[in-house]
Every structure is written in structure tokens, then in C-alpha cells.
Write a protein that holds these residues in place. Structure first.
Motif, PDB file in Angstrom:
ATOM      1  N   THR A 224       0.797  -1.235   0.000  1.00 43.92           N
ATOM      2  CA  THR A 224       0.000   0.000   0.000  1.00 43.92           C
ATOM      3  C   THR A 224       0.824   1.276   0.000  1.00 43.92           C
ATOM      4  O   THR A 224       0.271   2.368  -0.159  1.00 43.92           O
ATOM      5  CB  THR A 224      -0.914   0.027   1.235  1.00 43.92           C
ATOM      6  OG1 THR A 224      -0.102   0.098   2.421  1.00 43.92           O
ATOM      7  CG2 THR A 224      -1.782  -1.222   1.308  1.00 43.92           C
ATOM      8  N   GLY A 225       2.130   1.171   0.223  1.00 46.83           N
ATOM      9  CA  GLY A 225       2.948   2.369   0.344  1.00 46.83           C
ATOM     10  C   GLY A 225       2.827   3.044   1.683  1.00 46.83           C
ATOM     11  O   GLY A 225       3.225   4.211   1.827  1.00 46.83           O
ATOM     12  N   ARG A 336       1.026   6.233   7.868  1.00 40.48           N
ATOM     13  CA  ARG A 336       2.125   7.139   7.545  1.00 40.48           C
ATOM     14  C   ARG A 336       2.726   6.698   6.204  1.00 40.48           C
ATOM     15  O   ARG A 336       2.857   5.493   5.952  1.00 40.48           O
ATOM     16  CB  ARG A 336       3.220   7.105   8.617  1.00 40.48           C
ATOM     17  CG  ARG A 336       2.747   7.479  10.014  1.00 40.48           C
ATOM     18  CD  ARG A 336       2.457   8.974  10.127  1.00 40.48           C
ATOM     19  NE  ARG A 336       2.120   9.336  11.505  1.00 40.48           N
ATOM     20  CZ  ARG A 336       0.898   9.308  12.007  1.00 40.48           C
ATOM     21  NH1 ARG A 336      -0.117   8.902  11.247  1.00 40.48           N
ATOM     22  NH2 ARG A 336       0.658   9.667  13.259  1.00 40.48           N
ATOM     23  N   PRO A 337       3.090   7.635   5.336  1.00 42.68           N
ATOM     24  CA  PRO A 337       3.710   7.230   4.066  1.00 42.68           C
ATOM     25  C   PRO A 337       5.043   6.522   4.330  1.00 42.68           C
ATOM     26  O   PRO A 337       5.842   6.949   5.172  1.00 42.68           O
ATOM     27  CB  PRO A 337       3.919   8.561   3.338  1.00 42.68           C
ATOM     28  CG  PRO A 337       2.999   9.527   3.998  1.00 42.68           C
ATOM     29  CD  PRO A 337       2.896   9.094   5.433  1.00 42.68           C
ATOM     30  N   ALA A 338       5.253   5.439   3.623  1.00 38.53           N
ATOM     31  CA  ALA A 338       6.503   4.689   3.748  1.00 38.53           C
ATOM     32  C   ALA A 338       7.524   5.213   2.751  1.00 38.53           C
ATOM     33  O   ALA A 338       7.172   5.677   1.657  1.00 38.53           O
ATOM     34  CB  ALA A 338       6.259   3.200   3.496  1.00 38.53           C
ATOM     35  N   ALA A 339       8.790   5.176   3.140  1.00 39.76           N
ATOM     36  CA  ALA A 339       9.856   5.620   2.244  1.00 39.76           C
ATOM     37  C   ALA A 339       9.972   4.668   1.056  1.00 39.76           C
ATOM     38  O   ALA A 339       9.586   3.494   1.116  1.00 39.76           O
ATOM     39  CB  ALA A 339      11.179   5.690   3.005  1.00 39.76           C
ATOM     40  N   GLN A 340      10.545   5.181  -0.028  1.00 38.75           N
ATOM     41  CA  GLN A 340      10.655   4.389  -1.245  1.00 38.75           C
ATOM     42  C   GLN A 340      11.457   3.101  -1.040  1.00 38.75           C
ATOM     43  O   GLN A 340      11.058   2.037  -1.544  1.00 38.75           O
ATOM     44  CB  GLN A 340      11.285   5.234  -2.365  1.00 38.75           C
ATOM     45  CG  GLN A 340      11.264   4.564  -3.730  1.00 38.75           C
ATOM     46  CD  GLN A 340       9.860   4.331  -4.242  1.00 38.75           C
ATOM     47  OE1 GLN A 340       8.919   5.031  -3.872  1.00 38.75           O
ATOM     48  NE2 GLN A 340       9.701   3.335  -5.113  1.00 38.75           N
ATOM     49  N   PRO A 341      12.584   3.141  -0.321  1.00 41.42           N
ATOM     50  CA  PRO A 341      13.299   1.882  -0.089  1.00 41.42           C
ATOM     51  C   PRO A 341      12.448   0.838   0.637  1.00 41.42           C
ATOM     52  O   PRO A 341      12.546  -0.360   0.357  1.00 41.42           O
ATOM     53  CB  PRO A 341      14.508   2.308   0.758  1.00 41.42           C
ATOM     54  CG  PRO A 341      14.719   3.736   0.407  1.00 41.42           C
ATOM     55  CD  PRO A 341      13.358   4.291   0.194  1.00 41.42           C
ATOM     56  N   ILE A 344      10.073  -0.705  -1.884  1.00 37.23           N
ATOM     57  CA  ILE A 344      10.766  -1.671  -2.756  1.00 37.23           C
ATOM     58  C   ILE A 344      11.056  -2.961  -2.003  1.00 37.23           C
ATOM     59  O   ILE A 344      10.828  -4.074  -2.502  1.00 37.23           O
ATOM     60  CB  ILE A 344      12.058  -1.047  -3.306  1.00 37.23           C
ATOM     61  CG1 ILE A 344      11.727   0.152  -4.201  1.00 37.23           C
ATOM     62  CG2 ILE A 344      12.875  -2.086  -4.063  1.00 37.23           C
ATOM     63  CD1 ILE A 344      12.943   0.915  -4.676  1.00 37.23           C
ATOM     64  N   ALA A 345      11.552  -2.804  -0.757  1.00 34.89           N
ATOM     65  CA  ALA A 345      11.843  -3.995   0.047  1.00 34.89           C
ATOM     66  C   ALA A 345      10.572  -4.791   0.326  1.00 34.89           C
ATOM     67  O   ALA A 345      10.562  -6.023   0.287  1.00 34.89           O
ATOM     68  CB  ALA A 345      12.512  -3.591   1.355  1.00 34.89           C
ATOM     69  N   GLY A 346       9.468  -4.084   0.597  1.00 27.23           N
ATOM     70  CA  GLY A 346       8.210  -4.771   0.852  1.00 27.23           C
ATOM     71  C   GLY A 346       7.684  -5.498  -0.375  1.00 27.23           C
ATOM     72  O   GLY A 346       7.169  -6.617  -0.273  1.00 27.23           O
TER      73      GLY A 346
END
Length: 756
Positions: A224-225, A336-341, A344-346
Motif C-alpha cells: 500500500t505504500g 504514515r507514508p513509507a519511504a521508497q526503499p 521496494i523492500a516490501g
């Protein structure tokens, strides 16, 4: 009288049959048939020097004669399989999503102020703080999802009533169903962290608890980001049930920055008390707000879905609102918005988990197919062997000649000094009444093989010397020098019983028979390796070859003992030098030419089997690789009339190549199931395979009049010997696919039959 030929077979003096991946098959690398550059054929022994000339096979430029990359392929495959099974086992090794709660002791009295503060705890500061939903506000919470069957129904019910809820999701299920997680967020609901595999956090080490929480956040970010600030420990309930041990877990969650959500009303819907009972337990009293705990996964949730509909109708009539947990508390969203890394890891984690699950599911299907094929093969072999045994109980076919015909026995020998004298003595001591000549062809031995063969000066024995040119060339030399129509071929480490030649020749009385396979028995069977091979030989000769004769698809007349009609061999141009399994190649060519190949169990030959695992590996590697060469060379038999091509090549491809490559799945899945579940079923399945194979082995030993006590080595054979044979097949297939030419592997002789 000779039988009608089915189709011409290429002669050795013409262009050889294309090998595996030759120029006309450009994607497969060098030809498997180029085992020894085709000139003069596969080297029978080591490279030896004669008068300054180097004989035998030259090396491939720039690399060794044996492939090495395939071991890297195997290790990489094993590592990937191990990682996949480990991940899948970690995901599935759950205590039980809706099982009874783990007892953690009596509620601690010193926690009473915390319990009174509310079901939502903030332990991130110096002092614990709690909160409750607003009046006439219900925070519906659902644990253990998302579930592809029940979560959509819960979402539909919430949507129908315009209600919002909070879903405390399991990270592994987020990774398995990311689209469902995205639907939860898209429809305005809230996500909370319910760990990755649903363990009791108070019963696992701190590192495992942190890993569970972090993996769930990554899975949520990949789907979901988003990240979430809400958490609910598995097997938690209302604040009144908090114990001292559970408090330590809650404190850890606080240090990680989570807002901890317990419940005011635990419906215990996992016990399925009925939809009415669940709805009644979820309804707050006195107009107060409440956090309600339900489950949208972990079993049959039909009662929960019905209870949600009933509860929402009742809440609407009573003037309640159903909101997300943070909204019910008057707080900002927990997302909360998750960071881009992290995203990608998720995403990578979700992909890896789904791939691991698909791989494990595929292995279960392979296990099922392997078991069915193994059982079907053993059953078929036992039935056909019984039919063959009944047919062969008589004295054998009547002789059609007035006087016993002459027999030429050909013994190709390379460095057979240790046992060649015993072989020659056993051949001369035959009880066969007709003339017998023994031709020992010394193929450039570097020891005293020729002297040992000629030393006893036995009548009818001739020793022929030639430069090292390969076993097939040595056999052709013997055929050229033979005086008689019937030829018997025997290895230089094998001895015959006195009546063996007579039994072989009797089967050749049928003019349709071009070759006869004898019954090879292991002479040096005292050690464990020898006993393993003894059981294998007895099963192979007394089950497989009996079935092959009935099905008219004999793949191999073994080099240790076989009788041939000279005219049949001359018609083929002699023994081919195209492969490392000259006996299999020759037998297939005879079958394709229309000759019958039969098995005579009374024609006994005692051979010296490899005495060490290294020697056994070298022998079986050559056998397996050479068999695949022969299969590829004779692949056009599949399109020819008659049963040989489809039956023989199909059987070899299925049971001698494909099944050994798949069979390790049985052991792999037994270990996997033992680690992640109840070990009893896995042990039972493995034991069942051993019992079935032991039953087949028992019948084969009875047919061969051998002691059934030899079967005590079978369980150990399954653990060690069978794995070695699987690796042999893998190396042979990899050698072929990598296009590496294989040299002839010699086996060091121990002189088993040298003593009287």
C-alpha cells in the motif's frame, strides 16, 4: 532365417548418427556423442603413451574434461530451494491464529491503573497513558486477515452500512494478498500491525518479536505504500486480562513507537457461538464507546460475517457510529507514508513469499506424482516378473541343431591383471558340450593383463593384443577373430558358472532371438556398499529385465554377460563406438533391426562390483551418461513401427532420468514437513516407500533364490546410496547440457575371484 528388418540402422563405417546437440541442433552445445572425438572411440582406459604417441581422448581447450559449472548450478538450486522452503516454513509455522490463548499467569494487581485508563495504550512516554472511544462510537476491529474468502465479505457488509473499521493484519497474509490489503485502505478502513506470522510475542525472543513487527511494516509498505502506528499483539484481549509477562511485550511495543490497541469487548467469535451471540457480545452498554474485537480469518467466519450485519443494523437503530480506531479516539490517522526503499523492500518480500509458496505447492504435486509413478512402476514390474517366472519354469526351448554349435567367448580387457585369470579359468571350465574358444583382447593394458590371461596356458584360449582403442573396438577385434556363429561377451572381472554358456546358447536356438542377457550377481557383497549393489542387481535383473522381455523392449544386454548371434552383429557393422554405453547402444540397435532380445535368469555370472563410493560414482556416472547418449542416438525409434521405441525410450526417460531428478523431493519434503508441522505423517510416508520397495525386493530375492535377509540394508540404502544415484543422474544430465565430453572411467579391480 532372420527376421524382417524394420528400418536400416547406420553402420559404423558410415557417417555416425548425430549426437546430442550436434551442428544441426545449435542451441545445445557440443555433442554428447563426442565422448572421445569419435576417433577411435571412447577411451577404455587412461590416456597412455605408446612409442611417443598419445592415445585416447584429447582435452577440451581451455577447460578440464569434467564439468564444474553444474555443481555451482546444483548448489545455487539447493540454496534457492532452501531459502524458499525456509521462508514458506517461517510463514506457515504458526501456533494457531484462533486457538486458545496462551496462559501467562494471573492479572497483576499493580496494573489496575492501566486497565482503568482504556483499551488503547500509549506507552511511548515516561508514564503509561490510555484512551477510550467517544460516546456512542464503536471501533470495529478485525484480527488475523486479510483472508481471500472472508475479508471481502466483511468489507461488503461494512460498505453496505457505510461503516468503517480497523483491520489488524498479519504480515504474511498482506504479502500473499496485497490486492486485498489495498482494497481495505482504498475503502477508508485502517490497518494495524498484528505481526508477520501470528506468534505469541511473550513467548518468543526479543529479536523475533522485532523481526515480526518490521517484516509486517515492510509487507504493508510494499502493498500500500504505507506504515501504521497501530499494533495489537496476537492472543491479546481486554485490559483486564493483562499479565505481568504480557506487560513486558506491551512495553516493547511502546518502545517501538506503536499505539497499542486492546479491546473493550472480545466477542470470542473464533469459538463460533452463533451470529446472534457474537452480535450480542459486541454491543456496548449504556451509550459508552467501545473497541470491539472480531476476526476475519483463521477458519470459518460465516457467523462473524452475519454478526457484523446484525450488529451494524442494531448500532444504526441505537444511534451509534462505526468508525476507525483513531477516528473513534479523535486522533489523526495511524497511516504514515513509507519511504521508497521500504516500498521496494516490501514488494520484494511479497514477491519472494508468493514465489516460495508456489514453489512449495509445486513440490507437493511433484511429491504426489513421484509417489504414484514409483508405486505404479513397482506394481507393474512385480506383476510382469511373476508372469515371466511362470513362463520360464520349464526346461527352455528345444534345440534345433543335431550337434551343439561352437561358441566364441570374447573378453575385452584393460588393466584386468587382478582377475583375468579367474575369468578365463571359469570360461574354460564350462559344462557346455560344444566347442568353446576364449578370445582375450588386451586393449593396450599398462599392467600384465595379457601375461595373466595366457599364463595358465589353458586349451582354447587366445590372447590378442592391440593398442588402446576402447572397449567397443576391443569387442570388434574379438568378433573379427571369432570362429563361431554364437558369441558370448564377458567383462574381465566376471566369472561364469559351469552351465552358464549352455543356458545362454539354448535361448539362441530361437532364430528370432538376436541377443540374450544373462543374470549378473555381485560377488564381493560383504561390505555395506557391496550389499547395496547386491540388492540393486537382484531387483534390476529379476524384475526389470523380466518385464522388458515380456514388453519386447530390452534396453541393455550387460557387458558382464551377454550372448549374441554373429550374423546380427555383422548386419549392424559390429559394436558402435559412438557412446560410452556400448552395451546399451548395441542392444537398442538390435531391437530396432527387428531382433528379439531376451533374458535368461539361469545364466549366472559373478562380477566384481566397485568397493568404494568413489569407484561406484565413476562407474555409474559413465553408465548413466552413456545410456543418455544411446537414448539420444536412437531417438528416431520413437517414430518407428513396433513397441520398442515408445516403450523402451519412454521408460528410460521417465524412470531412469526424470524420476531420479524428482525423487529427492520425497526426502526434501519429509524434512520440511518435519520442521514445520507434525513429523509423524512425513515419517509415515517415507517409511511407506521403504516398505513398498522392501516388498518388491523380497519378491526379487525369492525369484533369484537369494536370502531375503539382505533387505536389512534397504533403509540405509534409501538414506545414502539412493542419494548418490540421484547425484549421478544430475551430473550426467548437466554434463550433457553443458556439452562437455566425458572420458571413460575405469574401476580399480580388487581381484575378488583371484583366490580359488
Amino acid at each position: 532365417m532372420t527376421p524382417r528388418r524394420r528400418r536400416p540402422v547406420p553402420q559404423p563405417d558410415s557417417a555416425p548418427a548425430p549426437g546430442w546437440g550436434q551442428a544441426h541442433d545449435p542451441g545445445l552445445g557440443r555433442t554428447i556423442g563426442q565422448a572421445a572425438d569419435r576417433v577411435p572411440g571412447p577411451a577404455y582406459g587412461r590416456d597412455v603413451r605408446r612409442g611417443g604417441r598419445r592415445r585416447g581422448r584429447r582435452r577440451v581447450a581451455g577447460r578440464g574434461v569434467e564439468p564444474s559449472g553444474h555443481w555451482l548450478m546444483l548448489l545455487a538450486g539447493v540454496a534457492l530451494a532452501g531459502c524458499a522452503l525456509t521462508l514458506d516454513g517461517f510463514v506457515k509455522n504458526v501456533v494457531g491464529e484462533t486457538g486458545p490463548q496462551r496462559g501467562g499467569g494471573d492479572p497483576a494487581s499493580w496494573l489496575e491503573p492501566v486497565r482503568r485508563s482504556g483499551p488503547v495504550l500509549d506507552l511511548t512516554g515516561d508514564k503509561p497513558a490510555g484512551a477510550r472511544p467517544k460516546a456512542r462510537t464503536v471501533a470495529l476491529t478485525f484480527d488475523d486477515g486479510p483472508d481471500p474468502e472472508w475479508t471481502p465479505l466483511v468489507l461488503d457488509a461494512l460498505k453496505k452500512h457505510g461503516a468503517k473499521a480497523t483491520f489488524f493484519t498479519v504480515g504474511s497474509k498482506i504479502a500473499a494478498h496485497p490486492e486485498l490489503t489495498r482494497r481495505i485502505v482504498a475503502e477508508g478502513h485502517e490497518i494495524g500491525n498484528h505481526t508477520y506470522t501470528h506468534p505469541d510475542l511473550s513467548a518468543v525472543p526479543a529479536w523475533r518479536a522485532e523481526l515480526e513487527l518490521n517484516l509486517t511494516q515492510k509487507a504493508l509498505a510494499g502493498a500500500t505504500g504505507l506504515h501504521t502506528m497501530l499494533a495489537r499483539p496476537p492472543y491479546s484481549s481486554t485490559p483486564d486480562a493483562i499479565t505481568g509477562e504480557q506487560w513486558d511485550t506491551l512495553a516493547m511495543l511502546g518502545r517501538e513507537g506503536y499505539l497499542i490497541a486492546l479491546a473493550d469487548l472480545d466477542t470470542e467469535d473464533w469459538s463460533r457461538p452463533g451470529a446472534a451471540g457474537i452480535a450480542r457480545a459486541a454491543f456496548p452498554r449504556g451509550g459508552r464507546g467501545a473497541v470491539v474485537m472480531m476476526h476475519d480469518s483463521g477458519g470459518d467466519r460465516a457467523q462473524t460475517v452475519e454478526a457484523v450485519c446484525r450488529l451494524l443494523d442494531r448500532l444504526d437503530r441505537a444511534g451509534y457510529r462505526a468508525e476507525t480506531l483513531t477516528s473513534a479516539l479523535g486522533m489523526p490517522s495511524a497511516h504514515r507514508p513509507a519511504a521508497q526503499p521500504e516500498r521496494i523492500a516490501g514488494a520484494a518480500l511479497g514477491l519472494a513469499q508468493r514465489a516460495a509458496n508456489a514453489f512449495t505447492d509445486a513440490l507437493w504435486w511433484v511429491l504426489f506424482a513421484t509417489g504414484v509413478l514409483t508405486l505404479a512402476r513397482l506394481l507393474l514390474l512385480v506383476v510382469l516378473a511373476r508372469v515371466h517366472a511362470r513362463r520360464s519354469r520349464g526346461p527352455g526351448p528345444a534345440l534345433t541343431w543335431e550337434r551343439p554349435p561352437g561358441v566364441s567367448v570374447i573378453v575385452p580387457a584393460y588393466n584386468e591383471e587382478a582377475g583375468i585369470a579367474a575369468t578365463v579359468r571359469s570360461l574354460v571350465a564350462t559344462a557346455y558340450p560344444g566347442p568353446v574358444e576364449v578370445l582375450v583382447v588386451d586393449d593396450g593394458s599398462t599392467d600384465r593383463t595379457a601375461e595373466a590371461a595366457a599364463g595358465p596356458r589353458l586349451p582354447g584360449v587366445r590372447v590378442i593384443r592391440q593398442d588402446n582403442a576402447g572397449k567397443a573396438a576391443a569387442l570388434n577385434t574379438g568378433i573379427r577373430h571369432a570362429r563361431h556363429e554364437f558369441l558370448v561377451m564377458v567383462d574381465g572381472d566376471t566369472v561364469f558358472e559351469p552351465d552358464t554358456i549352455g543356458h545362454l546358447v539354448r535361448r539362441l536356438a530361437d532364430p528370432r532371438v538376436g541377443a540374450v542377457s544373462g543374470n549378473t550377481k555381485v560377488g564381493n557383497r560383504r561390505g555395506l556398499i557391496g550389499r547395496w549393489q547386491h540388492v540393486e542387481y537382484v531387483i534390476g535383473f529379476n524384475l526389470d529385465r523380466r518385464a522388458f522381455e515380456l514388453l519386447d523392449c530390452m534396453p541393455t544386454v550387460p557387458g558382464a554377460i551377454g550372448a549374441f548371434r554373429r550374423g546380427a552383429l555383422v548386419g549392424l557393422g559390429g559394436v558402435s563406438t559412438d557412446t560410452l554405453a556400448e552395451d546399451t547402444d548395441l542392444t537398442m540397435a538390435l531391437c530396432r533391426a527387428g531382433w528379439r532380445v531376451v533374458y535368461e535368469e539361469r545364466a549366472l555370472a559373478w562380477t566384481e562390483a566397485p568397493a568404494t563410493l568413489g569407484q561406484l560414482w565413476r562407474q555409474r556416472y559413465r553408465w548413466c551418461y552413456g545410456t543418455m547418449q544411446a537414448m539420444w542416438k536412437h531417438r528416431r525409434a520413437l517414430a518407428e513401427p513396433g513397441p520398442f521405441g515408445r516403450r523402451c525410450l519412454g521408460y528410460l526417460a521417465l524412470f531412469h532420468v526424470l524420476l531420479p531428478l524428482l525423487a529427492p523431493v520425497v526426502d526434501l519434503m519429509a524434512v520440511y514437513h518435519t520442521a514445520v508441522g507434525d513429523p509423524l505423517p512425513a515419517v509415515a510416508v517415507w517409511a511407506g516407500f521403504v516398505v513398498v520397495q522392501a516388498a518388491a525386493g523380497w519378491y526379487a530375492l525369492r525369484l533369484d533364490r537369494e536370502r531375503v535377509s539382505a533387505l536389512w540394508v534397504l533403509p540405509l540404502q534409501q538414506l545414502v546410496y539412493r542419494q548418490l544415484m540421484y547425484l549421478v543422474v544430475f551430473q550426467s544430465v548437466a554434463t550433457a547440457l553443458l556439452g562437455v565430453r566425458l572420458r571413460w572411467h575405469t574401476v580399480r579391480r580388487q581381484g575378488t575371484f583371484a583366490a580359488p
